[in-house]
Design a protein around this motif. Sequence first.
Motif, PDB file in Angstrom:
ATOM      1  N   UNK A  22      24.559 -18.249  43.084  1.00 39.38           N
ATOM      2  CA  UNK A  22      25.046 -19.269  42.173  1.00 39.38           C
ATOM      3  C   UNK A  22      26.027 -18.662  41.188  1.00 39.38           C
ATOM      4  N   UNK A  23      26.963 -19.506  40.713  1.00 35.11           N
ATOM      5  CA  UNK A  23      27.880 -19.153  39.640  1.00 35.11           C
ATOM      6  C   UNK A  23      28.114 -20.404  38.811  1.00 35.11           C
ATOM      7  N   UNK A  24      27.787 -20.344  37.522  1.00 32.12           N
ATOM      8  CA  UNK A  24      27.943 -21.519  36.666  1.00 32.12           C
ATOM      9  C   UNK A  24      27.315 -21.297  35.315  1.00 32.12           C
ATOM     10  N   UNK A  25      26.742 -22.375  34.743  1.00 27.64           N
ATOM     11  CA  UNK A  25      26.170 -22.262  33.388  1.00 27.64           C
ATOM     12  C   UNK A  25      24.783 -21.608  33.417  1.00 27.64           C
ATOM     13  N   UNK A  26      24.348 -21.182  32.245  1.00 27.17           N
ATOM     14  CA  UNK A  26      23.114 -20.412  32.109  1.00 27.17           C
ATOM     15  C   UNK A  26      21.877 -21.203  32.522  1.00 27.17           C
ATOM     16  N   UNK A  27      21.800 -22.496  32.161  1.00 25.77           N
ATOM     17  CA  UNK A  27      20.622 -23.300  32.497  1.00 25.77           C
ATOM     18  C   UNK A  27      20.448 -23.427  34.008  1.00 25.77           C
ATOM     19  N   UNK A  58      29.484 -12.845  33.882  1.00 28.28           N
ATOM     20  CA  UNK A  58      30.883 -12.451  34.050  1.00 28.28           C
ATOM     21  C   UNK A  58      31.704 -13.620  33.528  1.00 28.28           C
ATOM     22  N   UNK A  59      32.415 -13.401  32.474  1.00 29.36           N
ATOM     23  CA  UNK A  59      33.143 -14.463  31.776  1.00 29.36           C
ATOM     24  C   UNK A  59      33.861 -15.367  32.747  1.00 29.36           C
TER      25      UNK A  59
END
Length: 128
Positions: free
Chosen positions: A61-66, A89-90
Amino acid sequence: MNRKRKFILTASFLIGFVGISVAQQGQVRIEQDEIIPELLEKKTEMVKEGRLGDRYRIQLFSGDNNEASKVIKEYRSLYAQWPSTIVYETPNYKVWIGNFRNSLEADRALMEIKKSFPAAFRFKPERK
């Protein structure tokens, strides 16, 4: 007389051979710096953590923390054999799996993981 000569020649050869082999026996003494075992231990840790050496990982996955937290919880409930982590990773949080030694090992794990996470892919992280 020829027999005597052969006997003397053979005897002197054997005595010389035994003398040489005895003269070459000795002790070897190895001295090493006290820091070497500590350095080897640190290198082993770095290799296991993936900070040293060429390793492969799988990204789920790559996206928001939640969402990353939800994905890693789901992964951990299904698979326990490979370590998992969330990496920032910003500007995204990424869920990474494993620390595979070669692409074959990573591909085998990926085939299993894709059953539950079809968007997963294998990659080789850049060294920092």
